[in-house]
Design a protein around this motif. Structure first.
Motif, PDB file in Angstrom:
ATOM      1  N   ARG A  77       0.825  -1.210   0.000  1.00 15.92           N
ATOM      2  CA  ARG A  77       0.000   0.000   0.000  1.00 15.92           C
ATOM      3  C   ARG A  77       0.856   1.256   0.000  1.00 15.92           C
ATOM      4  NH1 ARG A  77      -5.272  -0.922   2.318  1.00 15.92           N
ATOM      5  NH2 ARG A  77      -5.635  -3.148   2.411  1.00 15.92           N
ATOM      6  N   ASN A 116      -6.767   3.024   3.421  1.00 11.28           N
ATOM      7  CA  ASN A 116      -7.900   2.501   4.172  1.00 11.28           C
ATOM      8  C   ASN A 116      -7.647   1.017   4.456  1.00 11.28           C
ATOM      9  OD1 ASN A 116     -10.283   1.458   5.068  1.00 11.28           O
ATOM     10  ND2 ASN A 116     -11.548   2.311   3.428  1.00 11.28           N
ATOM     11  N   PRO A 117      -7.447   0.660   5.727  1.00 11.93           N
ATOM     12  CA  PRO A 117      -7.061  -0.733   6.027  1.00 11.93           C
ATOM     13  C   PRO A 117      -8.131  -1.741   5.635  1.00 11.93           C
ATOM     14  CG  PRO A 117      -7.508   0.496   8.052  1.00 11.93           C
ATOM     15  CD  PRO A 117      -7.562   1.493   6.940  1.00 11.93           C
ATOM     16  N   MET A 128       5.313  -4.641  -5.906  1.00  8.07           N
ATOM     17  CA  MET A 128       4.307  -3.870  -6.635  1.00  8.07           C
ATOM     18  C   MET A 128       4.898  -3.153  -7.852  1.00  8.07           C
ATOM     19  SD  MET A 128       1.374  -4.338  -5.375  1.00  8.07           S
ATOM     20  CE  MET A 128       1.837  -6.011  -4.995  1.00  8.07           C
ATOM     21  N   TYR A 159      -9.868  -1.603   2.845  1.00 10.29           N
ATOM     22  CA  TYR A 159      -9.960  -1.752   1.406  1.00 10.29           C
ATOM     23  C   TYR A 159      -8.999  -2.855   0.973  1.00 10.29           C
ATOM     24  CZ  TYR A 159      -9.130  -1.103  -3.514  1.00 10.29           C
ATOM     25  OH  TYR A 159      -8.989  -1.351  -4.858  1.00 10.29           O
ATOM     26  N   THR A 160      -9.493  -3.801   0.197  1.00 10.20           N
ATOM     27  CA  THR A 160      -8.619  -4.869  -0.300  1.00 10.20           C
ATOM     28  C   THR A 160      -8.055  -4.452  -1.649  1.00 10.20           C
ATOM     29  OG1 THR A 160     -10.232  -6.356   0.658  1.00 10.20           O
ATOM     30  CG2 THR A 160      -8.491  -7.356  -0.667  1.00 10.20           C
ATOM     31  N   PRO A 161      -6.727  -4.390  -1.781  1.00  9.60           N
ATOM     32  CA  PRO A 161      -6.137  -3.977  -3.052  1.00  9.60           C
ATOM     33  C   PRO A 161      -6.673  -4.787  -4.231  1.00  9.60           C
ATOM     34  CG  PRO A 161      -4.440  -4.105  -1.385  1.00  9.60           C
ATOM     35  CD  PRO A 161      -5.701  -4.621  -0.759  1.00  9.60           C
ATOM     36  N   GLU A 162      -6.822  -4.134  -5.354  1.00  9.27           N
ATOM     37  CA  GLU A 162      -7.292  -4.729  -6.611  1.00  9.27           C
ATOM     38  C   GLU A 162      -8.785  -4.977  -6.659  1.00  9.27           C
ATOM     39  OE1 GLU A 162      -4.861  -5.178  -9.127  1.00  9.27           O
ATOM     40  OE2 GLU A 162      -3.733  -4.163  -7.552  1.00  9.27           O
ATOM     41  N   THR A 185       3.084   1.009 -10.658  1.00  7.69           N
ATOM     42  CA  THR A 185       2.558  -0.247 -10.127  1.00  7.69           C
ATOM     43  C   THR A 185       1.571  -0.909 -11.076  1.00  7.69           C
ATOM     44  OG1 THR A 185       0.881   1.023  -8.952  1.00  7.69           O
ATOM     45  CG2 THR A 185       2.820   0.405  -7.705  1.00  7.69           C
ATOM     46  N   GLY A 186       1.216  -0.239 -12.177  1.00 10.25           N
ATOM     47  CA  GLY A 186       0.367  -0.877 -13.175  1.00 10.25           C
ATOM     48  C   GLY A 186      -1.102  -0.505 -13.127  1.00 10.25           C
ATOM     49  N   THR A 187      -1.486   0.320 -12.183  1.00  9.95           N
ATOM     50  CA  THR A 187      -2.871   0.783 -12.134  1.00  9.95           C
ATOM     51  C   THR A 187      -3.069   1.870 -13.190  1.00  9.95           C
ATOM     52  OG1 THR A 187      -2.834   0.392  -9.768  1.00  9.95           O
ATOM     53  CG2 THR A 187      -4.651   1.720 -10.611  1.00  9.95           C
ATOM     54  N   MET A 219      -5.826   3.414  -0.760  1.00 12.21           N
ATOM     55  CA  MET A 219      -4.790   2.479  -0.323  1.00 12.21           C
ATOM     56  C   MET A 219      -4.528   2.538   1.179  1.00 12.21           C
ATOM     57  SD  MET A 219      -4.264   0.756  -2.881  1.00 12.21           S
ATOM     58  CE  MET A 219      -2.864  -0.287  -2.526  1.00 12.21           C
ATOM     59  N   GLN A 226       7.079  -4.694  -9.730  1.00 10.23           N
ATOM     60  CA  GLN A 226       7.562  -5.843 -10.508  1.00 10.23           C
ATOM     61  C   GLN A 226       8.999  -6.258 -10.209  1.00 10.23           C
ATOM     62  OE1 GLN A 226       6.424  -3.050 -12.877  1.00 10.23           O
ATOM     63  NE2 GLN A 226       4.432  -3.556 -12.052  1.00 10.23           N
ATOM     64  N   TYR A 273      -6.153   8.766  -4.408  1.00  7.66           N
ATOM     65  CA  TYR A 273      -6.237   7.305  -4.431  1.00  7.66           C
ATOM     66  C   TYR A 273      -5.294   6.696  -3.395  1.00  7.66           C
ATOM     67  CZ  TYR A 273      -5.329   2.599  -6.386  1.00  7.66           C
ATOM     68  OH  TYR A 273      -5.126   1.260  -6.561  1.00  7.66           O
ATOM     69  N   SER A 274      -4.062   7.198  -3.366  1.00 11.30           N
ATOM     70  CA  SER A 274      -3.116   6.610  -2.412  1.00 11.30           C
ATOM     71  C   SER A 274      -3.523   6.951  -0.979  1.00 11.30           C
ATOM     72  CB  SER A 274      -1.679   7.051  -2.718  1.00 11.30           C
ATOM     73  OG  SER A 274      -1.438   8.351  -2.248  1.00 11.30           O
ATOM     74  N   LYS A 311      -4.327  -3.698 -12.157  1.00 12.89           N
ATOM     75  CA  LYS A 311      -3.237  -4.188 -13.002  1.00 12.89           C
ATOM     76  C   LYS A 311      -3.608  -5.438 -13.781  1.00 12.89           C
ATOM     77  CE  LYS A 311      -1.030  -4.239  -9.302  1.00 12.89           C
ATOM     78  NZ  LYS A 311       0.004  -4.133  -8.313  1.00 12.89           N
ATOM     79  N   ALA A 312      -4.735  -6.054 -13.408  1.00 13.69           N
ATOM     80  CA  ALA A 312      -5.146  -7.234 -14.153  1.00 13.69           C
ATOM     81  C   ALA A 312      -6.149  -6.886 -15.255  1.00 13.69           C
ATOM     82  CB  ALA A 312      -5.759  -8.255 -13.195  1.00 13.69           C
ATOM     83  N   LEU A 350      -0.060 -11.632 -11.730  1.00 18.04           N
ATOM     84  CA  LEU A 350      -1.042 -11.150 -10.781  1.00 18.04           C
ATOM     85  C   LEU A 350      -0.411 -11.150  -9.390  1.00 18.04           C
ATOM     86  CD1 LEU A 350      -4.280 -12.913 -11.957  1.00 18.04           C
ATOM     87  CD2 LEU A 350      -3.433 -10.633 -12.456  1.00 18.04           C
TER      88      LEU A 350
END
Lengths: 187, 134
Positions: free
Chosen positions: A60, B108-109, A148, B111-114, B75-77, B106, A150, B101-102, B10-11, A182
Motif C-alpha cells: 500500500r 484505508n485498512p 508492486m 480496502y482490499t487492493p485490486e 505499479t500498473g494501475t 490504499m 515488478q 487514491y493513495s 493491473k489485471a 497477478l
C-alpha cells in the motif's frame, strides 16, 4: 545523481509529509512486537509475522511513495536502492540508510541503518540474542513495495544494534523482475 | 471539461467508474467491464509495438466528441480520464487523483487492493478536486 535523490528526499520530507508524535509511533510499534512475542512465544515466528505485516504495509505504501514523490521507473537495481534510501526511508522515517557492500553482480547489497527510530528506548530481553529481529517489519515493507513495481527481492537483518552488534544491517537480494503477474492476495 | 474517470487495476479489471456531469450517456455495467478489459489489452499491445524501443503505451485517445487520457502508474494501475476535446493538460488533475487514491483508498485498512473501490471519502474528495479543477 546521488545528490539529486538526497535533495528530493529532503524536499518531500519538509514540504509534503505530515508528521506525528514520535513517541506514539514508537509505543505503537513496541506494543505490537511485545504482543507478538507474548502470543507466539517463539522469536522465529515473531520475525515471520513482522515480515508479513510489513509486506502488507509495503504493497500500500508504495502508492503513497510514488504519488508523493512523482518518481518514475528506475533504470537498474542500484538506482532503486539509492532511491529507497534517500527518498523512501527519508519520507517515512526521516533517515537515509547507507547503501553499501555491493556484490560483484550488483544483485545483493546492504542497507546500514545508522539510526533507527523504531529502536528508541528498546532493550531486548537477554534470551532473544540473535533470534528476534526487532525491526523486521522493515524487511517486509521493502519486499511488498518492490513487488508492486515488478521486482522480487528478499531482505533480511543480519545484524542489529539491539543485539549488541556494532551496526544494524539489512541484506537485500534482488531475485528477478516479475512479468505482468497477478499479485498475491494479502498474506 | 472533465467528463468521467475510470480506474483499471493491473489485471485489467474495472475497479472504479464515475461520471462528473449530469446527463451523460451511460453504458450497461457489463459494457464498462468489457471496455476496461479491452482498453487494458490495447494498452499492452501499444506498449509492445513501439519500433523505437521502450514505450509506455497508449497515452491519449482522441475521438469525435471526447478525449481519453490514460495515466499508468509504475505499479500498473491505470487512471483513464475522459474529457471534452478542447481539454489540454490533465497532468495536474491526474496527479491529484493519484494522490487521493493513495490516501483514501490504499491507506484505508479495510480496502482490499485490486478490488472495486467503494470508499465514500474518496468519492467526496474526488468530486471536490474535479470541480475545483474545472
Amino acid at each position: 545523481m546521488a545528490k539529486q535523490y538526497k535533495t528530493l528526499g529532503e524536499d518531500i520530507w519538509k514540504n509534503r509529509v505530515e508528521t506525528i508524535n514520535a513517541e506514539l509511533f514508537i509505543f505503537t510499534y513496541g506494543s505490537i512486537v511485545a504482543q507478538l512475542v507474548k502470543d507466539f512465544e517463539d522469536y522465529e515466528q515473531v520475525n515471520k509475522q513482522l515480515e508479513k505485516m510489513g509486506y502488507n504495509i509495503g504493497v500500500r505504501l508504495i502508492e503513497d511513495f510514488l504519488s508523493r514523490s512523482g518518481w518514475g521507473r528506475c533504470t537498474d537495481f542500484k538506482e532503486t536502492m539509492e532511491v529507497i534510501s534517500k527518498i523512501g526511508f527519508k519520507m517515512f522515517l526521516n533517515i537515509a540508510p547507507t547503501v553499501t557492500n555491493w556484490s560483484t553482480d550488483s544483485k545483493v547489497c546492504s542497507l546500514i541503518l545508522d539510526e533507527n527510530p523504531l529502536n528508541d528506548f528498546v532493550e531486548l530481553p537477554l534470551d532473544t540474542q540473535h533470534k528476534l529481529w526487532y525491526s523486521n517489519i522493515l524487511c517486509g515493507v521493502l519486499r511488498g513495495a518492490l513487488e508492486m513495481v515488478q521486482m522480487q527481492i528478499e531482505a533480511n537483518f543480519i545484524s542489529c544494534v539491539l543485539q549488541g552488534d556494532d551496526i544494524s544491517e539489512i541484506r537485500v537480494q534482488f531475485i528477478r523482475h516479475l512479468q505482468e503477474e497477478l499479485p498475491n492476495a494479502d498474506d | 471539461m472533465i467528463l468521467s474517470l475510470y480506474i483499471i487495476n493491473k489485471a485489467g479489471g474495472l475497479v472504479y467508474q464515475r461520471d462528473f456531469n449530469e446527463g451523460l450517456q451511460r453504458l450497461s455495467s457489463n459494457d464498462y467491464l468489457i471496455l476496461a478489459g479491452t482498453f487494458h489489452s490495447i494498452h499492452a499491445i501499444t506498449s509492445r509495438i513501439s519500433p523505437t524501443g521502450n514505450s509506455d503505451g497508449l497515452d491519449l485517445l482522441e475521438a469525435d466528441g471526447f478525449k481519453l487520457h490514460c495515466f499508468q502508474t509504475v505499479t500498473g494501475t491505470k487512471f483513464l480520464l475522459v474529457t471534452d476535446p478542447s481539454h489540454h493538460s490533465v497532468d495536474g488533475i491526474l496527479r491529484k487523483i493519484y494522490n487521493l487514491y493513495s490516501d483514501y483508498v490504499m491507506k484505508n485498512p479495510f480496502y482490499t487492493p485490486e478490488m472495486p473501490i467503494r470508499v465514500e471519502l474518496f468519492d467526496q474528495n474526488l468530486i471536490r478536486a474535479v470541480h475545483t479543477a474545472l
